[in-house]
Design a protein around this motif. Sequence first.
Motif, PDB file in Angstrom:
ATOM      1  N   ASP A  20       0.831  -1.211   0.000  1.00  0.00           N
ATOM      2  CA  ASP A  20       0.000   0.000   0.000  1.00  0.00           C
ATOM      3  C   ASP A  20       0.865   1.261   0.000  1.00  0.00           C
ATOM      4  O   ASP A  20       0.580   2.214  -0.723  1.00  0.00           O
ATOM      5  N   ASP A  21       1.919   1.258   0.813  1.00  0.00           N
ATOM      6  CA  ASP A  21       2.835   2.410   0.843  1.00  0.00           C
ATOM      7  C   ASP A  21       3.511   2.597  -0.506  1.00  0.00           C
ATOM      8  O   ASP A  21       3.664   3.715  -0.995  1.00  0.00           O
ATOM      9  N   ALA A  22       3.926   1.497  -1.120  1.00  0.00           N
ATOM     10  CA  ALA A  22       4.572   1.580  -2.431  1.00  0.00           C
ATOM     11  C   ALA A  22       3.602   2.137  -3.468  1.00  0.00           C
ATOM     12  O   ALA A  22       3.977   2.968  -4.301  1.00  0.00           O
ATOM     13  N   ALA A  23       2.342   1.701  -3.409  1.00  0.00           N
ATOM     14  CA  ALA A  23       1.345   2.200  -4.351  1.00  0.00           C
ATOM     15  C   ALA A  23       1.070   3.680  -4.114  1.00  0.00           C
ATOM     16  O   ALA A  23       0.938   4.458  -5.057  1.00  0.00           O
ATOM     17  N   ARG A  24       1.007   4.078  -2.847  1.00  0.00           N
ATOM     18  CA  ARG A  24       0.729   5.479  -2.508  1.00  0.00           C
ATOM     19  C   ARG A  24       1.853   6.395  -2.966  1.00  0.00           C
ATOM     20  O   ARG A  24       1.615   7.464  -3.513  1.00  0.00           O
ATOM     21  N   THR A  25       3.098   5.964  -2.770  1.00  0.00           N
ATOM     22  CA  THR A  25       4.235   6.808  -3.142  1.00  0.00           C
ATOM     23  C   THR A  25       4.663   6.608  -4.592  1.00  0.00           C
ATOM     24  O   THR A  25       5.437   7.395  -5.123  1.00  0.00           O
ATOM     25  N   GLY A  26       4.193   5.542  -5.213  1.00  0.00           N
ATOM     26  CA  GLY A  26       4.545   5.271  -6.609  1.00  0.00           C
ATOM     27  C   GLY A  26       5.969   4.771  -6.786  1.00  0.00           C
ATOM     28  O   GLY A  26       6.541   4.888  -7.858  1.00  0.00           O
ATOM     29  N   THR A  27       6.540   4.199  -5.754  1.00  0.00           N
ATOM     30  CA  THR A  27       7.914   3.727  -5.850  1.00  0.00           C
ATOM     31  C   THR A  27       8.015   2.264  -5.441  1.00  0.00           C
ATOM     32  O   THR A  27       7.358   1.837  -4.496  1.00  0.00           O
ATOM     33  N   ILE A  28       8.826   1.520  -6.148  1.00  0.00           N
ATOM     34  CA  ILE A  28       9.037   0.120  -5.790  1.00  0.00           C
ATOM     35  C   ILE A  28      10.451  -0.122  -5.267  1.00  0.00           C
ATOM     36  O   ILE A  28      10.801  -1.246  -4.944  1.00  0.00           O
ATOM     37  N   ALA A  29      11.245   0.924  -5.166  1.00  0.00           N
ATOM     38  CA  ALA A  29      12.638   0.755  -4.744  1.00  0.00           C
ATOM     39  C   ALA A  29      12.777   0.010  -3.419  1.00  0.00           C
ATOM     40  O   ALA A  29      13.579  -0.927  -3.329  1.00  0.00           O
ATOM     41  N   PRO A  30      12.026   0.370  -2.372  1.00  0.00           N
ATOM     42  CA  PRO A  30      12.194  -0.375  -1.118  1.00  0.00           C
ATOM     43  C   PRO A  30      11.820  -1.847  -1.251  1.00  0.00           C
ATOM     44  O   PRO A  30      12.457  -2.704  -0.647  1.00  0.00           O
ATOM     45  N   LEU A  31      10.814  -2.153  -2.050  1.00  0.00           N
ATOM     46  CA  LEU A  31      10.417  -3.543  -2.249  1.00  0.00           C
ATOM     47  C   LEU A  31      11.423  -4.267  -3.132  1.00  0.00           C
ATOM     48  O   LEU A  31      11.730  -5.435  -2.908  1.00  0.00           O
ATOM     49  N   GLN A  32      11.917  -3.591  -4.138  1.00  0.00           N
ATOM     50  CA  GLN A  32      12.846  -4.195  -5.088  1.00  0.00           C
ATOM     51  C   GLN A  32      14.109  -4.687  -4.390  1.00  0.00           C
ATOM     52  O   GLN A  32      14.611  -5.761  -4.706  1.00  0.00           O
ATOM     53  N   GLU A  33      14.595  -3.910  -3.443  1.00  0.00           N
ATOM     54  CA  GLU A  33      15.829  -4.336  -2.782  1.00  0.00           C
ATOM     55  C   GLU A  33      15.606  -5.524  -1.851  1.00  0.00           C
ATOM     56  O   GLU A  33      16.549  -6.184  -1.457  1.00  0.00           O
ATOM     57  N   GLU A  34      14.372  -5.816  -1.533  1.00  0.00           N
ATOM     58  CA  GLU A  34      14.046  -6.966  -0.686  1.00  0.00           C
ATOM     59  C   GLU A  34      13.435  -8.102  -1.499  1.00  0.00           C
ATOM     60  O   GLU A  34      12.717  -8.937  -0.962  1.00  0.00           O
ATOM     61  N   ARG A  35      13.716  -8.159  -2.781  1.00  0.00           N
ATOM     62  CA  ARG A  35      13.021  -9.117  -3.632  1.00  0.00           C
ATOM     63  C   ARG A  35      13.302 -10.566  -3.281  1.00  0.00           C
ATOM     64  O   ARG A  35      12.471 -11.426  -3.518  1.00  0.00           O
ATOM     65  N   ARG A  36      14.431 -10.858  -2.677  1.00  0.00           N
ATOM     66  CA  ARG A  36      14.703 -12.235  -2.271  1.00  0.00           C
ATOM     67  C   ARG A  36      13.684 -12.677  -1.217  1.00  0.00           C
ATOM     68  O   ARG A  36      13.108 -13.753  -1.289  1.00  0.00           O
TER      69      ARG A  36
END
Length: 141
Positions: A20-36
């Motif tokens: 939800d936070d990623a969708a609200r801010t429009g950024t996937i960077a924090p999620l991308q770095e945790e993709r494992r």
Amino acid sequence: VLKRTGRATEARAVLQRMFDDAARTGTIAPLQEERRFLGELMGDSRIEGFVSAAGPARRIMKRLSETGIKGRTIEQESGLSRREVRILLMICEGASNKFIAGRLGISESTVKFHLTNLYRKLGCTRRREAIAVARARNWLH
């Protein structure tokens, strides 16, 4: 940690908030770095179903799948530090140095320091070149 300790409900709730936070801010960077870790969590059909129930989360999941949740991380492929990868992902999303500094809790000078190292490691001198290199290496789409 929550999932591994048998607290799947809490894990789903935390993951939902992250999406939800990623969708609200429009950024996937924090999620991308945790993709494992995301790959492991999203491998659980109940968790994936819960998270994907919301429209904004589905859009974020689509963006993540386009860059590949599973597999080798950008850090492993590139030799970049975790912080450099995060900054690279943020500049690819159009973030300014000031925004990056505020989001990561560091100074703009530190952002510039990381950018300098990033450019050196990628063999470029500007943001646009770094973004082009990242796209050419299929780190993002």
